[in-house]
Every structure is written in structure tokens, then in C-alpha cells.
Design an enzyme around this catalytic site. Structure first.
Site, PDB file in Angstrom:
ATOM      1  N   HIS A  91       0.224  -7.587  13.392  1.00  0.00           N
ATOM      2  CA  HIS A  91       1.517  -6.895  13.341  1.00  0.00           C
ATOM      3  C   HIS A  91       1.261  -5.401  13.481  1.00  0.00           C
ATOM      4  O   HIS A  91       0.353  -4.864  12.853  1.00  0.00           O
ATOM      5  CB  HIS A  91       2.230  -7.164  12.014  1.00  0.00           C
ATOM      6  N   GLY A 180       6.241  16.561   4.760  1.00  0.00           N
ATOM      7  CA  GLY A 180       4.822  16.362   4.546  1.00  0.00           C
ATOM      8  C   GLY A 180       3.966  17.023   5.606  1.00  0.00           C
ATOM      9  O   GLY A 180       4.460  17.744   6.479  1.00  0.00           O
ATOM     10  N   PRO A 181       2.648  16.802   5.543  1.00  0.00           N
ATOM     11  CA  PRO A 181       1.714  17.468   6.458  1.00  0.00           C
ATOM     12  C   PRO A 181       1.903  17.014   7.903  1.00  0.00           C
ATOM     13  O   PRO A 181       2.430  15.935   8.166  1.00  0.00           O
ATOM     14  CB  PRO A 181       0.340  17.043   5.914  1.00  0.00           C
ATOM     15  N   LYS A 188      -4.734   6.583   5.420  1.00  0.00           N
ATOM     16  CA  LYS A 188      -3.400   6.411   4.836  1.00  0.00           C
ATOM     17  C   LYS A 188      -2.305   6.278   5.888  1.00  0.00           C
ATOM     18  O   LYS A 188      -1.319   5.583   5.684  1.00  0.00           O
ATOM     19  CB  LYS A 188      -3.065   7.575   3.906  1.00  0.00           C
ATOM     20  N   GLY A 189      -2.433   6.989   7.007  1.00  0.00           N
ATOM     21  CA  GLY A 189      -1.413   6.934   8.041  1.00  0.00           C
ATOM     22  C   GLY A 189      -0.145   7.664   7.645  1.00  0.00           C
ATOM     23  O   GLY A 189      -0.170   8.606   6.849  1.00  0.00           O
TER      24      GLY A 189
END
Length: 299
Positions: A91, A180-181, A188-189
Site C-alpha cells: 500500500h 512544520g519543517p 518518519k516521513g
């Protein structure tokens, strides 16, 4: 029907084969007993699990939503327990916490679901340092989940056997995240967070190893390919000799599972393929509310 406002969250984690990781995630949810996990749907081939949580919605700013807190706790546990670089499955995924969506149920509005989505997205992006992309009612532009995924290269397998394997490549982030960054850690992605009305997920198995043929079927079923309105579909390998047409029914009251099943069967006959009975990966909104009330959560 209950008088309280209820909001549901569907949380997709890129892991189903690591019992210790799943136990850690579920233990994090149990810290908030007023937010039960109503459904838990792991899939070994996809190496993915779907959690469905539901709770009441509060408008009291001094009393943060228990659903917000429970989801954040599960996300934090997942990021601590799972390394995307070690992950492989059939997936697509682009993060340990791949997708989070909030849906209004009884008495609640889509705006309230979007408020929760934005709150959780901010927590993930700013507190946990994961790039977050917003969609649906949580995004001012109203972007769709599918459009973001396509721009991020989500649908392209990167390993033999039509698998997705390993961490996220930094160059795969073609979009600037909303929160976020700007760069994702390979382990982590990223996370995609949204708010929509209920989306049903319905998968139809086809006995075949011809991924190109099933991809033709999936495209013809989908609205993008000129098929059924409000249906998104993708062909995914599911075991040694089965490929599924995995569908999102964006408006199940308009086009339901029965129509999808019949259309997949029609198209499969043209390809000379045998089709099995499809299945939902979650309960219906009515079943979610019913199960929630059976647990004694009623004002």
C-alpha cells in the site's frame, strides 16, 4: 440519536506486522478512556492499520477536546515505535502516520471537525517536527487528499513486486508543507491531515497477477478515469495471486459499494478475470455511533 456532538477520526498508521509497536500505539489511546477505538483494521499485505476513534466535541477552550489529545498521543507513540526506513508493504505511504481525517457525526459540523484537524496538525508539525499537509475543510484552498498525494509521488511503487519500501526521499517533497519543517526525516516521513464528510473505503479482490490489467479496471471505475462519480480507485497487490481494486467512496450516499462491485465485475469480465466479494475496511457512521453508545458514552 445522541444529543451530544460527536466527531470521528480515522487514523492510518504504516505498520501492522509489529505487535509491540501496535500495542504501544493502542496503549497511548487508552490514556483517554473517553475516546474509544471503535474499529481497528490491520492488513498484513499492506502493512498498514486503520484506527477509528470517536468522542464528543467540546467548544470550551479551557477543556481541550479529548479526541485531539488521544489522536496526538497515538501519533507520538507511532513515531517513537516505527521506523519508516524499515517498512515495506503493497500500500502506498509517505509517512509513519500516513493519513488522519476527522469526520463530523451526530450533531457536529464539518467546521468543528476541521477545527480539530487543524489543532492536531499544528501539534504534529510544531511539537513533533513532522511536515504536515492539510486538505478538505481543514485547508483554506480546499485541496483534496488525492491532489496532494499525486504531487508528492504517493502512488508510484519504488520496489520489486509493486511494493513501497524504505524511508521518504527528501526530494520527494515537491510541495511546501502547511505546518512544520520543509524537509522530512526519512524514518518518519510526512503526515496528511484533513476534515471531510464520511468517506467509505471498499476493496474488491480480483484473482489475478496482472497488475496492468487491474490498473485499467481501477482507472475505469474511478471518476478520474471517466467512471463512477465520487469514486477514487487504485490497484494494489494483495497476496501472491490477488490484486485489489481499493476504492474511496467520497459520497457513499450517491455512489455506494453495490455499484462499485457491479462495475468492477463488468470490467473484469472484459479482462477475463474472476472477482471476489468486496469488503468495507470500516463501520458505517451509524454503526460507529451505535457502538459508541453501547459503551455507555451518553449524556
Amino acid at each position: 440519536m445522541p444529543k451530544q456532538m460527536l466527531v470521528c477520526c480515522t487514523l492510518f498508521i504504516s505498520e501492522s506486522r509489529n505487535p509491540a509497536a501496535l500495542e504501544s500505539i493502542e496503549r497511548a489511546a487508552k490514556l483517554f478512556p473517553e475516546v474509544p477505538i471503535i474499529n481497528n483494521f490491520p492488513d498484513d499485505s499492506y502493512n498498514r492499520v486503520r484506527y477509528t476513534l470517536v468522542s464528543h466535541f467540546t467548544t470550551d477552550p479551557s477543556n481541550p477536546s479529548p479526541l485531539r489529545n488521544a489522536v496526538f498521543s497515538m501519533v507520538e507513540a507511532a513515531l517513537d515505535a516505527i521506523d519508516l526506513e524499515l517498512h515495506s508493504g503493497t500500500h502506498p505511504r509517505i509517512g509513519v502516520v500516513d493519513h488522519i481525517c476527522f469526520h463530523p457525526l451526530s450533531q457536529a459540523s464539518l467546521d468543528q471537525a476541521a477545527h480539530l484537524a487543524n489543532s492536531v496538525a499544528a501539534d504534529i508539525g510544531l511539537k513533533l517536527g513532522v511536515p504536515v499537509f492539510l486538505y478538505g475543510a481543514a485547508d483554506e484552498r480546499g485541496r483534496t487528499l488525492d491532489s496532494i498525494r499525486r504531487e508528492l509521488g504517493y502512488y508510484k511503487p519504488n520496489a520489486i513486486g509493486n511494493q513501497w519500501s524504505g524511508g521518504v526521499e527528501p526530494e520527494s517533497l515537491q510541495l511546501e508543507p502547511d505546518i512544520g519543517p520543509s524537509q522530512a526525516a526519512r524514518s518518519k516521513g510526512v503526515a496528511i491531515v484533513g476534515a471531510t464528510q464520511w468517506v467509505a473505503t471498499y476493496n474488491v479482490p480480483i484473482s489475478s497477477t496482472d497488475i496492468a490489467g487491474v490498473r485499467r479496471i481501477a482507472r475505469q471505475v474511478s471518476s478520474r478515469g471517466g467512471g463512477l462519480a465520487s469514486v477514487e480507485a487504485i490497484a494494489l497487490a494483495h497476496g501472491e495471486d490477488t490484486i485489489e481494486v481499493a476504492c474511496n467512496l467520497l459520497d457513499p450516499s450517491r455512489v455506494g459499494a453495490d455499484q462499485v462491485q457491479l462495475e468492477v465485475e463488468r470490467l473484469a469480465r472484459e479482462e477475463g478475470m474472476k472477482v471476489g466479494n468486496g469488503y468495507f475496511t470500516d463501520l458505517s457512521p451509524e454503526e460507529i455511533i451505535e457502538n459508541y453508545l453501547k459503551l455507555g458514552f451518553l449524556d
